[in-house]
Scaffold this motif. Structure first.
Motif, short mmCIF file in Angstrom:
data_model
loop_
_atom_site.label_atom_id
_atom_site.label_comp_id
_atom_site.label_asym_id
_atom_site.label_seq_id
_atom_site.Cartn_x
_atom_site.Cartn_y
_atom_site.Cartn_z
N LEU A 141 -11.25 5.14 -2.39
CA LEU A 141 -10.27 5.68 -1.81
C LEU A 141 -10.58 7.28 -1.47
CD1 LEU A 141 -8.52 7.49 -4.24
CD2 LEU A 141 -8.14 5.31 -4.98
N ALA A 142 -9.87 8.04 -0.87
CA ALA A 142 -10.14 9.60 -0.63
C ALA A 142 -8.50 10.15 -1.10
CB ALA A 142 -10.01 9.71 0.87
N SER A 143 -9.06 11.34 -1.71
CA SER A 143 -7.60 12.10 -2.03
C SER A 143 -7.84 13.34 -1.16
CB SER A 143 -7.74 12.28 -3.23
OG SER A 143 -8.86 12.90 -3.98
N TYR A 144 -6.55 13.94 -1.05
CA TYR A 144 -6.78 15.13 -0.18
C TYR A 144 -6.12 16.24 -1.00
CZ TYR A 144 -6.79 11.11 3.10
OH TYR A 144 -7.02 10.03 3.64
N ALA A 145 -6.77 17.08 -1.39
CA ALA A 145 -6.70 18.26 -2.08
C ALA A 145 -5.67 19.06 -1.36
CB ALA A 145 -8.08 19.22 -2.65
N ASN A 146 -5.55 19.31 -0.27
CA ASN A 146 -4.76 20.24 0.38
C ASN A 146 -3.36 19.75 0.90
OD1 ASN A 146 -5.70 18.35 2.59
ND2 ASN A 146 -5.58 19.82 3.90
N LEU A 147 -3.02 18.38 0.33
CA LEU A 147 -1.81 17.99 0.59
C LEU A 147 -1.01 17.10 -0.59
CD1 LEU A 147 -2.77 15.68 3.75
CD2 LEU A 147 -1.79 17.90 3.84
N THR A 148 0.15 16.99 -0.25
CA THR A 148 0.85 16.41 -1.48
C THR A 148 1.71 15.25 -0.66
OG1 THR A 148 1.20 18.44 -2.77
CG2 THR A 148 2.93 16.61 -3.38
N PHE A 149 1.72 14.02 -1.45
CA PHE A 149 2.66 12.88 -0.67
C PHE A 149 3.63 12.75 -1.68
CE2 PHE A 149 -1.09 10.74 1.83
CZ PHE A 149 -1.19 11.68 2.63
N GLN A 150 4.89 12.21 -1.29
CA GLN A 150 5.81 11.86 -2.07
C GLN A 150 6.59 10.67 -0.99
OE1 GLN A 150 7.80 15.39 -3.51
NE2 GLN A 150 9.05 15.59 -1.71
N ARG A 151 7.48 10.06 -1.94
CA ARG A 151 8.49 9.08 -0.99
C ARG A 151 9.99 9.66 -1.30
NH1 ARG A 151 6.35 5.59 1.80
NH2 ARG A 151 4.14 5.25 1.54
N GLU A 152 10.81 9.55 -0.51
CA GLU A 152 12.10 9.74 -0.33
C GLU A 152 12.89 8.73 0.24
OE1 GLU A 152 13.09 13.80 0.83
OE2 GLU A 152 12.03 14.39 -0.68
N MET B 95 -9.23 19.44 1.80
CA MET B 95 -10.47 18.92 1.24
C MET B 95 -10.32 17.36 1.10
SD MET B 95 -13.20 20.53 -1.16
CE MET B 95 -12.81 19.99 -3.06
N LEU B 96 -11.24 16.77 1.73
CA LEU B 96 -11.49 15.21 1.20
C LEU B 96 -12.29 15.20 -0.04
CD1 LEU B 96 -10.74 12.37 2.26
CD2 LEU B 96 -12.96 12.47 3.43
N ILE B 97 -11.59 14.23 -1.06
CA ILE B 97 -12.51 14.07 -2.03
C ILE B 97 -12.74 12.50 -2.24
CG2 ILE B 97 -12.53 14.24 -4.73
CD1 ILE B 97 -10.56 16.54 -4.41
N PRO B 98 -13.78 11.95 -2.27
CA PRO B 98 -14.10 10.40 -2.47
C PRO B 98 -13.98 9.96 -3.91
CG PRO B 98 -16.15 11.43 -1.99
CD PRO B 98 -15.11 12.65 -2.09
N HIS B 99 -13.42 8.67 -3.89
CA HIS B 99 -13.25 8.09 -5.25
C HIS B 99 -13.79 6.73 -4.93
CE1 HIS B 99 -10.61 11.22 -7.29
NE2 HIS B 99 -10.30 11.28 -6.00
N ALA B 100 -14.18 6.11 -6.09
CA ALA B 100 -14.82 4.67 -6.00
C ALA B 100 -14.92 3.88 -7.41
CB ALA B 100 -16.32 4.75 -5.38
N PHE B 101 -14.16 2.86 -7.73
CA PHE B 101 -14.26 2.39 -8.80
C PHE B 101 -13.91 0.84 -8.57
CE2 PHE B 101 -10.05 3.44 -7.70
CZ PHE B 101 -9.17 2.36 -7.81
N ARG B 102 -14.43 0.01 -9.60
CA ARG B 102 -14.22 -1.31 -9.81
C ARG B 102 -13.28 -2.10 -10.59
NH1 ARG B 102 -17.95 -4.95 -12.82
NH2 ARG B 102 -17.64 -7.19 -12.01
N LEU B 103 -12.74 -2.92 -10.11
CA LEU B 103 -11.61 -3.57 -11.10
C LEU B 103 -12.35 -5.14 -11.21
CD1 LEU B 103 -8.50 -3.09 -9.00
CD2 LEU B 103 -9.36 -1.80 -10.81
N THR B 104 -11.98 -5.58 -12.43
CA THR B 104 -12.72 -6.90 -12.85
C THR B 104 -11.57 -8.13 -12.97
OG1 THR B 104 -12.45 -6.10 -14.93
CG2 THR B 104 -14.56 -5.62 -14.04
N LYS B 105 -11.97 -9.20 -13.37
CA LYS B 105 -11.52 -10.41 -13.56
C LYS B 105 -9.96 -9.91 -14.37
CE LYS B 105 -11.51 -15.18 -14.33
NZ LYS B 105 -12.43 -16.36 -14.72
N GLY B 106 -8.91 -10.69 -13.80
CA GLY B 106 -7.56 -10.67 -14.36
C GLY B 106 -6.96 -9.25 -14.27
N MET B 107 -7.32 -8.24 -13.48
CA MET B 107 -6.65 -6.98 -13.49
C MET B 107 -5.72 -7.17 -12.40
SD MET B 107 -9.57 -4.26 -14.13
CE MET B 107 -8.60 -2.57 -14.28
N ALA B 108 -4.72 -6.49 -12.44
CA ALA B 108 -3.54 -6.30 -11.24
C ALA B 108 -4.09 -5.27 -10.29
CB ALA B 108 -2.27 -6.15 -11.86
N LEU B 109 -4.27 -5.82 -9.13
CA LEU B 109 -4.74 -5.02 -8.32
C LEU B 109 -3.82 -3.66 -7.64
CD1 LEU B 109 -6.89 -4.47 -5.95
CD2 LEU B 109 -5.44 -6.08 -4.27
#
Length: 133
Positions: free
Chosen positions: A105-116, A1-15
């Protein structure tokens, strides 16, 4: 399942760090950037040769930002344009928002991402797993 997210960053924030903070706060286990619109006052971009970092400190428009999002790491590529319309791009090391950055951005409820670590590439590479829901 795809879950949408949206938010705003403001002046001086590290992207990059702000996106990682959002991922952590919302306990996103797997995600990807859909779009980011905004501007930066400075940016550090690692170029394709993997050793050089381009540092720009001037008004920049974000043209594209794409990446995969894990709980501990955001792997993001960026392209920006300067005041003359010149375009620069590569792996985002970090950038500072000058006025605003609108993040979708989108999050995926049916997946897990990690890095190795992958000895073949020498980098931490994406591992995709089915979520245990």
């Amino acid at each position: 399942m795809l879950i949408p997210h949206a938010f705003r960053l403001t002046k001086g924030m590290a992207l990059k760090q702000s996106i990682l903070n959002y991922i952590s706060k919302h306990r996103i286990q797997a995600g990807s950037l859909l779009s980011v619109v905004g501007c930066l006052s400075e940016v550090r971009i690692r170029l394709a040769d993997e050793s050089k970092v381009l540092e720009l400190e001037e008004p920049l428009e974000i043209l594209t930002l794409s990446g995969t999002l894990t709980p501990a790491h955001v792997h993001v590529h960026i392209s920006v344009a300067d005041q003359s319309g010149r375009v620069y791009g590569g792996h985002l090391v970090e950038g500072c928002v000058s006025y605003t950055a609108e993040v979708c951005l989108a999050s995926y409820a049916n997946l897990t991402f990690q890095r190795e670590f992958d000895p073949q590439t020498g980098f931490d590479e994406l591992i995709v797993s089915k979520s245990r829901q």
